[in-house]
Scaffold this motif. Structure first.
Motif, PDB file in Angstrom:
ATOM      1  N   ALA A 144     -15.497  -7.712  12.148  1.00  0.00           N
ATOM      2  CA  ALA A 144     -15.164  -7.629  13.573  1.00  0.00           C
ATOM      3  C   ALA A 144     -14.777  -6.205  13.935  1.00  0.00           C
ATOM      4  N   GLY A 145     -13.982  -5.586  13.076  1.00  0.00           N
ATOM      5  CA  GLY A 145     -13.537  -4.229  13.357  1.00  0.00           C
ATOM      6  C   GLY A 145     -12.652  -3.692  12.260  1.00  0.00           C
ATOM      7  N   TYR A 146     -12.086  -2.522  12.532  1.00  0.00           N
ATOM      8  CA  TYR A 146     -11.304  -1.781  11.539  1.00  0.00           C
ATOM      9  C   TYR A 146      -9.973  -1.353  12.140  1.00  0.00           C
ATOM     10  N   CYS A 147      -8.988  -1.144  11.268  1.00  0.00           N
ATOM     11  CA  CYS A 147      -7.682  -0.688  11.741  1.00  0.00           C
ATOM     12  C   CYS A 147      -6.966   0.074  10.640  1.00  0.00           C
ATOM     13  N   VAL A 148      -5.867   0.706  11.011  1.00  0.00           N
ATOM     14  CA  VAL A 148      -5.013   1.414  10.064  1.00  0.00           C
ATOM     15  C   VAL A 148      -4.074   0.406   9.403  1.00  0.00           C
ATOM     16  N   ALA A 149      -3.848   0.579   8.109  1.00  0.00           N
ATOM     17  CA  ALA A 149      -2.857  -0.219   7.386  1.00  0.00           C
ATOM     18  C   ALA A 149      -1.985   0.697   6.541  1.00  0.00           C
ATOM     19  N   ASN A 150      -0.734   0.329   6.401  1.00  0.00           N
ATOM     20  CA  ASN A 150       0.170   0.974   5.449  1.00  0.00           C
ATOM     21  C   ASN A 150       0.516  -0.086   4.412  1.00  0.00           C
ATOM     22  N   ASP A 151      -0.065   0.041   3.232  1.00  0.00           N
ATOM     23  CA  ASP A 151       0.182  -0.926   2.156  1.00  0.00           C
ATOM     24  C   ASP A 151       1.469  -0.525   1.430  1.00  0.00           C
ATOM     25  N   VAL A 152       2.601  -0.732   2.109  1.00  0.00           N
ATOM     26  CA  VAL A 152       3.895  -0.365   1.527  1.00  0.00           C
ATOM     27  C   VAL A 152       4.098  -1.170   0.242  1.00  0.00           C
ATOM     28  N   SER A 153       4.607  -0.500  -0.796  1.00  0.00           N
ATOM     29  CA  SER A 153       4.663  -1.094  -2.134  1.00  0.00           C
ATOM     30  C   SER A 153       5.973  -0.732  -2.828  1.00  0.00           C
ATOM     31  N   GLU A 154       6.582  -1.711  -3.462  1.00  0.00           N
ATOM     32  CA  GLU A 154       7.742  -1.424  -4.313  1.00  0.00           C
ATOM     33  C   GLU A 154       7.227  -1.382  -5.749  1.00  0.00           C
ATOM     34  N   ARG A 155       7.166  -0.172  -6.327  1.00  0.00           N
ATOM     35  CA  ARG A 155       6.467   0.025  -7.600  1.00  0.00           C
ATOM     36  C   ARG A 155       7.150  -0.663  -8.771  1.00  0.00           C
ATOM     37  N   GLU A 156       8.470  -0.686  -8.790  1.00  0.00           N
ATOM     38  CA  GLU A 156       9.144  -1.378  -9.886  1.00  0.00           C
ATOM     39  C   GLU A 156       8.854  -2.872  -9.824  1.00  0.00           C
ATOM     40  N   PHE A 157       8.940  -3.464  -8.630  1.00  0.00           N
ATOM     41  CA  PHE A 157       8.624  -4.880  -8.476  1.00  0.00           C
ATOM     42  C   PHE A 157       7.158  -5.138  -8.840  1.00  0.00           C
ATOM     43  N   GLN A 158       6.304  -4.195  -8.490  1.00  0.00           N
ATOM     44  CA  GLN A 158       4.865  -4.355  -8.680  1.00  0.00           C
ATOM     45  C   GLN A 158       4.451  -4.284 -10.150  1.00  0.00           C
ATOM     46  N   SER A 159       4.962  -3.289 -10.852  1.00  0.00           N
ATOM     47  CA  SER A 159       4.399  -2.965 -12.167  1.00  0.00           C
ATOM     48  C   SER A 159       5.346  -3.089 -13.348  1.00  0.00           C
ATOM     49  N   GLU A 160       6.645  -3.173 -13.090  1.00  0.00           N
ATOM     50  CA  GLU A 160       7.601  -3.161 -14.195  1.00  0.00           C
ATOM     51  C   GLU A 160       8.321  -4.482 -14.395  1.00  0.00           C
ATOM     52  N   ARG A 161       8.032  -5.456 -13.558  1.00  0.00           N
ATOM     53  CA  ARG A 161       8.731  -6.738 -13.621  1.00  0.00           C
ATOM     54  C   ARG A 161       7.833  -7.875 -14.093  1.00  0.00           C
ATOM     55  N   GLY A 162       6.548  -7.566 -14.403  1.00  0.00           N
ATOM     56  CA  GLY A 162       5.637  -8.602 -14.884  1.00  0.00           C
ATOM     57  C   GLY A 162       5.199  -9.549 -13.781  1.00  0.00           C
ATOM     58  N   GLY A 163       4.181 -10.369 -14.102  1.00  0.00           N
ATOM     59  CA  GLY A 163       3.795 -11.440 -13.198  1.00  0.00           C
ATOM     60  C   GLY A 163       2.896 -11.065 -12.042  1.00  0.00           C
ATOM     61  N   GLY A 164       2.235  -9.915 -12.123  1.00  0.00           N
ATOM     62  CA  GLY A 164       1.292  -9.554 -11.063  1.00  0.00           C
ATOM     63  C   GLY A 164       1.899  -8.648 -10.011  1.00  0.00           C
ATOM     64  N   TRP A 165       1.028  -8.148  -9.133  1.00  0.00           N
ATOM     65  CA  TRP A 165       1.418  -7.134  -8.163  1.00  0.00           C
ATOM     66  C   TRP A 165       1.996  -7.694  -6.863  1.00  0.00           C
ATOM     67  N   THR A 166       1.741  -8.944  -6.567  1.00  0.00           N
ATOM     68  CA  THR A 166       1.987  -9.462  -5.222  1.00  0.00           C
ATOM     69  C   THR A 166       3.429  -9.295  -4.780  1.00  0.00           C
ATOM     70  N   LYS A 167       4.392  -9.507  -5.674  1.00  0.00           N
ATOM     71  CA  LYS A 167       5.789  -9.426  -5.236  1.00  0.00           C
ATOM     72  C   LYS A 167       6.215  -8.005  -4.909  1.00  0.00           C
ATOM     73  N   GLY A 168       5.495  -7.016  -5.418  1.00  0.00           N
ATOM     74  CA  GLY A 168       5.789  -5.638  -5.046  1.00  0.00           C
ATOM     75  C   GLY A 168       5.104  -5.206  -3.768  1.00  0.00           C
ATOM     76  N   LYS A 169       4.285  -6.093  -3.207  1.00  0.00           N
ATOM     77  CA  LYS A 169       3.485  -5.756  -2.024  1.00  0.00           C
ATOM     78  C   LYS A 169       3.853  -6.575  -0.788  1.00  0.00           C
ATOM     79  N   SER A 170       4.755  -7.536  -0.921  1.00  0.00           N
ATOM     80  CA  SER A 170       4.855  -8.577   0.099  1.00  0.00           C
ATOM     81  C   SER A 170       6.194  -8.690   0.808  1.00  0.00           C
ATOM     82  N   HIS A 171       7.104  -7.733   0.589  1.00  0.00           N
ATOM     83  CA  HIS A 171       8.361  -7.794   1.322  1.00  0.00           C
ATOM     84  C   HIS A 171       8.085  -7.759   2.817  1.00  0.00           C
ATOM     85  N   ASP A 172       8.964  -8.382   3.605  1.00  0.00           N
ATOM     86  CA  ASP A 172       8.836  -8.312   5.058  1.00  0.00           C
ATOM     87  C   ASP A 172       8.669  -6.856   5.487  1.00  0.00           C
ATOM     88  N   THR A 173       7.758  -6.611   6.412  1.00  0.00           N
ATOM     89  CA  THR A 173       7.433  -5.296   6.999  1.00  0.00           C
ATOM     90  C   THR A 173       6.594  -4.415   6.089  1.00  0.00           C
TER      91      THR A 173
END
Length: 281
Positions: A148-177
């Motif tokens: 349909a179209g394109y837009c700007v995104a800011n994929d804000v990431s918490e790196r410790e939650f993402q990569s140092e806590r195990g269990g996949g990346w999603t929890k480091g990518k999904s905090h509110d805002t």
């Protein structure tokens, strides 16, 4: 067209940006920027409107995420070879897939929260794609017809939650805002080549990211086709296509991460600019 949503959180109305940069109210024509509105037929009907006949939205309303009722957000990891290098990872042979919770979505200029117990919240400017036609087992040649179209995104990431806590990346990518989208959904007819867009991000007026979608490992067409082999992409789904180098974790010798009270400004060529302040959750 540049479609947008404006108004208080949870009560956004649909709008369109006219040639003079004014917001025109679409709420008398459609309910939201979602669903069938994003189809080729729906967008064609909007493009036939006389924008000058639509009410002007006065003042400076809050701008919400540019698409409503998102079904899923698929993200592509390490999709720029130089970003993979700064992350200390090999260039992927196939797209790396992860998901961002839809509850992370916010407006392009809303405050971004630093999660409690966070030590490594990071920034990522990205080109996002909004699906306008159901895609299942599509070829690369067909893929862009499903956009349909394109837009700007800011994929804000918490790196410790993402990569140092195990269990996949999603929890480091999904905090509110953690998912600012917009300000506009720019229809695909205005983006003839999604692989020829500059994108950039500043933190406190310091340029941190400066790249081009031309250097993606996997193109937008490749990503859509690839995803459609494993899942159906539905109208209103969002794909965030990866970030160029310059993220905080890649700064040598000492990585730099976001703290409350900072400002991020970012944009993608032709798709508008986002401006966020960081606050403590």
């Amino acid at each position: 067209m540049k479609l947008l949503r404006y108004g208080p959180v949870g009560s956004e109305k649909p709008g369109v940006l006219d040639e003079g940069g004014k917001i025109r109210d679409l709420s008398g024509v459609i309910a939201d920027i979602s669903g069938d509105v994003l189809s080729d037929k729906g967008l064609a009907q909007l493009s036939d409107l006389d924008l000058e006949s639509l009410p002007v939205v006065e003042g400076e309303p809050r701008i919400g995420a540019c698409v409503g009722n998102i079904g899923k957000i698929m993200c592509i990891g390490l999709n720029y070879s130089d970003h993979a290098a700064e992350a200390g990872q090999p260039v992927p042979k196939e797209p790396i897939l992860f998901m961002k919770a839809t509850s992370a979505v916010c407006g392009p200029n809303d405050d971004v929260e630093i999660p409690r117990n966070s030590r490594k919240t990071d920034w990522e400017v990205e080109l996002a794609v909004v699906i306008g036609k159901r895609a299942k087992y599509v070829t690369e040649e067909e893929a862009l017809d499903h956009v349909a179209g394109y837009c700007v995104a800011n994929d804000v990431s918490e790196r410790e939650f993402q990569s140092e806590r195990g269990g996949g990346w999603t929890k480091g990518k999904s905090h509110d805002t953690f998912g600012p989208l917009g300000p506009w959904l720019v229809t695909r007819d205005e983006v003839p080549d999604p692989q020829a867009l500059n994108l950039w991000l500043d933190v406190d007026n310091v340029r941190r990211q400066d790249g081009s979608t031309a250097t993606m490992v996997f193109s937008v067409a490749e990503i859509i086709s690839y995803l459609s082999q494993f899942m159906t992409l539905n109208v209103g789904d969002v794909i965030s296509t990866g970030t160029p180098p310059g993220v905080g974790m890649g700064i040598k010798p000492n990585p730099v991460f976001l703290k409350p009270g900072q400002e991020m400004k970012l944009g993608v060529e032709g798709l508008g600019i986002q401006l966020q302040k960081t606050v403590q959750a």
